[in-house]
Scaffold this active site. Structure first.
Site, short mmCIF file in Angstrom:
data_model
loop_
_atom_site.label_atom_id
_atom_site.label_comp_id
_atom_site.label_asym_id
_atom_site.label_seq_id
_atom_site.Cartn_x
_atom_site.Cartn_y
_atom_site.Cartn_z
N SER A 149 0.90 -1.22 0.03
CA SER A 149 0.18 -0.11 -0.01
C SER A 149 0.94 1.32 -0.13
CB SER A 149 -0.80 -0.17 1.13
OG SER A 149 -0.14 -0.03 2.52
N ASP A 160 5.69 -7.61 1.13
CA ASP A 160 4.98 -7.04 2.18
C ASP A 160 4.89 -8.00 3.11
OD1 ASP A 160 3.08 -4.13 2.19
OD2 ASP A 160 2.62 -6.04 3.81
N ASP A 187 9.13 -10.48 5.94
CA ASP A 187 9.41 -9.85 7.27
C ASP A 187 10.82 -9.33 6.93
OD1 ASP A 187 10.11 -8.63 9.69
OD2 ASP A 187 9.74 -10.46 10.84
N ASN A 194 11.46 0.19 1.26
CA ASN A 194 10.65 0.96 1.59
C ASN A 194 9.98 0.46 2.84
OD1 ASN A 194 8.29 3.09 1.12
ND2 ASN A 194 7.23 1.07 0.95
N TYR A 236 11.86 6.72 15.39
CA TYR A 236 11.73 6.78 13.95
C TYR A 236 12.69 7.60 13.41
CZ TYR A 236 8.98 7.51 9.40
OH TYR A 236 8.97 7.60 8.23
N LYS A 255 15.74 6.56 10.40
CA LYS A 255 15.68 6.96 9.25
C LYS A 255 17.05 7.79 8.89
CE LYS A 255 11.67 5.65 7.58
NZ LYS A 255 11.79 4.38 6.49
#
Lengths: 252, 207
Positions: free
Chosen positions: A15, A36, A62, A89, A153, A157
């Site tokens: 998605s 995914d 995973d 991603n 997060y 990143k």
């Protein structure tokens, strides 16, 4: 089409941004793998793309598991051939500040967002090096620059940015480029759950006054995957409507 | 890859550089309507979809005040840029990787750095008008006189080279410009892409 017959694996592609990247690649002629953690979501997304006449396969993975990543790449090679393009991603966001985040939440974020990039990139690179070509595209976030309540997060990143640069330096001589996309506000199902007043505040802080579409990130990924970017490596491209230039905090 | 049907681009080429010529030629071959000029035309024909400012730094042109030139050009061209409701417009500025600092070309480095700062400010200034402003910071390409300068005197350094297997060419630079000019790059502004085969990665300033 400039990605004709290239085998492209996009993780977290069931998605949102990942799916938009996969669609963009398929339109450019690539054979795409929708990887995914949700097998059914991967299968359905791949079916959507295959219905347009493109080659698309949905596979579960995973990215935090060495075993699962090894299995993914082996299956892809068996079904479509060796991977030419990898888009890392897959990611999660647990928005908690320093006072509230737990050990488990911190570890889980790093496992998926950063360790997943390592495992997939290493597996892909081992296959790309002997062929002396390849493209690795990592999806970081504008948030790596730091933001309120996004400690784990942002740190994960930031690790993705750093990994991108080291991978780029190490793999350049093999003709493999490694670049990074740092999306800002993008119109995904997650963002749409925000209340109206939050959306208005977010929009006010946008230099361009707009929110990006997943396809904007898809197009940027296409550029990094294409032969046109052969001399561009180790870069972080913000797809953020200018928010990386200055992110105005709320007053008060 | 290109999506260029009938899009008009003005290439501002004050130094008459080989890189500007290559960019214009590439854009023309991919469907853009290209005008090249040394100065801002008094009356540009029709609304502009894009402006490329190539002051010649990559070819060693003795440019001075390139950032002033850019700011003046954008001010004059602003009324002619395609409006947001018609899809907006693109500005791309060419600079050198030397902007990260280089011992034998400090003036050129300063010009490059100033152009980056100017472009980022313009991106913020023009954001709400639908005009994106981005920078391609390249390694002086194959054929540039800068590549023949040799080692900077009294240093341990040698001319930066691409880490990738092939030298950076003017075509590579033109391809990077074309990405920023594309209609689909409308959510990308204020960015600097180094087209240098990874040579920028060895400087902390490139983050």
């Amino acid at each position: 089409m400039d990605l004709d017959a290239q085998v492209a694996v996009v993780t977290g592609a069931g998605s949102g941004i990942g799916l938009a990247v996969a669609r963009e690649f398929a339109t450019a002629g690539a054979k795409v793998v929708i990887a995914d953690i949700d097998a059914e979501r991967a299968r359905m997304a791949a079916q959507q793309i295959a219905d347009t006449g493109a080659t698309a396969v949905g596979l579960p993975v995973d990215v935090a598991s060495r075993e699962a990543v090894t299995k993914l790449f082996a299956t892809v090679e068996e079904q479509l051939g060796p991977v030419d393009i990898l888009v890392n991603n897959a990611g999660i966001s647990i928005d908690r500040g320093v006072r509230g985040i737990t050990d488990e939440e911190w570890k889980r974020t790093q496992d998926i967002n950063l360790n997943g990039v390592f495992l997939c990139s290493q597996t892909a690179a081992r296959s790309m090096i002997p062929r002396r070509s390849g493209r690795i595209i990592n999806v970081s976030s504008r948030a790596w620059l730091g933001w309120f309540g996004q400690l784990s997060y942002a740190a994960s990143k930031g690790g993705v940015v750093s990994a991108t640069r080291s991978l780029a330096i190490e793999l350049a001589k093999y003709g493999i480029t490694v670049n990074c996309l740092a999306p800002g506000l993008i119109d995904t199902p997650l963002l749409r759950r925000e209340p109206q007043e939050v959306m208005e505040r977010l929009l006010t802080a946008q230099p361009m006054g707009t929110i990006g579409a997943p396809a904007d990130v898809g197009w940027a990924a296409h550029y990094f995957a294409s032969p046109a970017s052969r001399s561009v490596t180790g870069q972080v491209l913000y797809v953020c409507g200018g928010k990386s230039l200055y992110a105005q905090p709320a007053r008060g | 890859m290109p999506d260029t049907a009938t899009r008009s681009v003005l290439v501002l080429d004050p130094a008459g550089s080989a890189t500007a010529q290559a960019i214009g030629s590439h854009l023309g071959s991919t469907g853009y309507g290209v005008d090249t000029a040394a100065e801002v035309p008094t009356d540009p024909s029709g609304p502009l979809d894009a402006v490329v400012f190539e002051p010649g730094l990559l070819d060693g042109a003795p440019t001075r005040n390139a950032a002033d030139q850019l700011l003046t050009a954008v001010e004059r061209l602003r009324p002619h840029l395609r409006a947001q409701q018609e899809g907006g417009s693109r500005i791309v500025v060419l600079t050198s990787r030397d902007g990260l600092g280089w011992p034998s070309r400090p003036a050129l480095a300063a010009e490059s750095g100033a152009l980056v700062s100017a472009a980022r400010s313009l991106a913020l200034q023009l954001g709400r008008t639908g005009t994106t402003v981005n920078v391609v910071a390249a390694l002086p390409p194959e054929g540039s006189p800068l590549r023949a300068e040799g080692r900077p005197e009294n240093t341990h350094l040698y001319e930066p080279e691409a880490l990738t297997p092939t030298p950076v060419t003017r075509q590579d630079i033109a391809d990077t410009v074309a990405f920023f000019l594309d209609a689909r790059s409308g959510y990308v502004t204020g960015q600097v892409l180094y087209c240098c085969g990874g040579a920028s990665l060895l400087s902390s300033m490139s983050v």
